[in-house]
Scaffold this active site. Structure first.
Site, PDB file in Angstrom:
ATOM      1  N   ILE A   1     -10.891 -18.462  -2.151  1.00 10.76           N
ATOM      2  CA  ILE A   1     -11.879 -19.270  -2.864  1.00 10.76           C
ATOM      3  C   ILE A   1     -11.301 -20.662  -3.035  1.00 10.76           C
ATOM      4  CG2 ILE A   1     -13.280 -19.500  -4.952  1.00 10.76           C
ATOM      5  CD1 ILE A   1     -12.962 -16.534  -5.422  1.00 10.76           C
ATOM      6  N   TYR A   2     -12.014 -21.650  -2.527  1.00  9.92           N
ATOM      7  CA  TYR A   2     -11.581 -23.042  -2.647  1.00  9.92           C
ATOM      8  C   TYR A   2     -12.361 -23.708  -3.765  1.00  9.92           C
ATOM      9  CZ  TYR A   2      -9.228 -22.511   1.833  1.00  9.92           C
ATOM     10  OH  TYR A   2      -8.393 -22.099   2.835  1.00  9.92           O
ATOM     11  N   PHE A   3     -11.637 -24.442  -4.600  1.00  6.64           N
ATOM     12  CA  PHE A   3     -12.260 -25.106  -5.747  1.00  6.64           C
ATOM     13  C   PHE A   3     -12.191 -26.622  -5.594  1.00  6.64           C
ATOM     14  CE2 PHE A   3     -10.973 -21.016  -7.425  1.00  6.64           C
ATOM     15  CZ  PHE A   3     -12.041 -20.664  -8.236  1.00  6.64           C
TER      16      PHE A   3
ATOM     17  N   LEU B   1     -16.148 -24.421  -3.919  1.00  7.98           N
ATOM     18  CA  LEU B   1     -16.611 -25.103  -2.713  1.00  7.98           C
ATOM     19  C   LEU B   1     -17.041 -24.095  -1.663  1.00  7.98           C
ATOM     20  CD1 LEU B   1     -13.960 -27.893  -2.111  1.00  7.98           C
ATOM     21  CD2 LEU B   1     -16.400 -28.204  -2.525  1.00  7.98           C
ATOM     22  N   ALA B   2     -16.242 -23.054  -1.496  1.00 12.60           N
ATOM     23  CA  ALA B   2     -16.548 -22.050  -0.484  1.00 12.60           C
ATOM     24  C   ALA B   2     -15.656 -20.842  -0.681  1.00 12.60           C
ATOM     25  CB  ALA B   2     -16.334 -22.617   0.914  1.00 12.60           C
TER      26      ALA B   2
END
Lengths: 177, 177
Positions: A33-35, A99-100
């Site tokens: 998980i990208y923040f 983000l994704a």
């Protein structure tokens, strides 16, 4: 300590070569998980904040690009966290935005002190990543580039963009919350 | 799950009563680093972001005040982290700022399902904290208030401000980085 890494798009021939010549360590399934931060776009400053879940374990990683070159050189800070969901929740409460979420299967090999990964990334395809942790960036860089030549990987196949950037370019409206 | 807690300034008599009547669980030494966010003052929205180090272990906690009353009711999210220093470094790189570092010795007792702590806080003095985790806030609240009366603690002694607020009021220029 710097993490010097090169990523390249690969096909069956390179996969075969890596499996034949490198020592297999393990296979992992990652949910990354990208923040993004509430007050600035991390991508603009070459920063990445990633929460990786690997078969129940979770690792929070902060990376910052240090040198702009034909290889990615990033400083990274990693911390194992006891609970990935709780960590994501704290970040969201503090205003961080997902983000994704990127899923991949990674086969990890070693050759000398290089770590070589064969990545099958959902939606993006197959990649090889060579990583070398070193205090001496230019030495690490030339060793990685030599290794790529040995594996028959052409300069055209080198992919400088991180997965999160490739993902957002391909799926600009996906997975955000 | 809500954490309902009451804190009060205490003297030797209350300490003696707690030690006599409650079951001693353990003693801990805490180093609590409180952070503020880069884009908003967490205190303004009743939020606390704290990294606690307890004898080598580290816990990151996010709390948010939910009910404004004579007891503090906070929702909390806790995550154990493998490395406190690395966690602090990630937060700093993301723009979080250290508000204060508060050290205390805590003796922890239980009485029924209440947890009672005798805190000796460096620079602030001695306190008792009663904590009850519950989904039923008003029930928890009345049980805690009854317990305080039993321990002979007057309403005047109740301290509604969290340690970080007391600390910043007493040492407005200390420990910031």
């Amino acid at each position: 300590m710097f993490e010097v890494e090169v990523k390249a798009r690969i096909g069956e021939e390179t996969r075969r070569l890596v499996r034949a010549r490198c020592r297999f360590l393990r296979e992992e399934r990652h949910v990354d998980i990208y923040f993004d931060a509430p007050h600035r776009r991390l991508a603009d400053s070459g920063e990445v904040l990633r929460l990786r879940q690997i078969d129940g374990r979770a690792v929070l990683t902060y990376k910052k690009k240090r040198v702009n070159a034909d290889v990615r050189v990033r400083e990274e800070i990693e911390v194992h966290v006891g609970n990935g969901d709780a960590t994501a929740e704290i970040l969201k409460r503090l205003g961080f935005r997902v983000l994704a979420e990127i899923r991949k299967r990674r086969e990890i090999f070693e050759l000398g002190d290089c770590q070589i990964s064969l990545d099958d990334v959902e939606g993006l395809g197959e990649f090889l990543e060579v990583e070398l942790k070193s205090e001496n960036v230019s030495d690490a860089k030339s060793r990685i580039l030599a290794l790529l030549r040995e594996l028959g990987i052409s300069d055209d196949a080198v992919e400088k963009r991180p997965y999160i950037q490739l993902y957002l370019e391909k799926f600009p409206n996906a997975d955000r919350s």
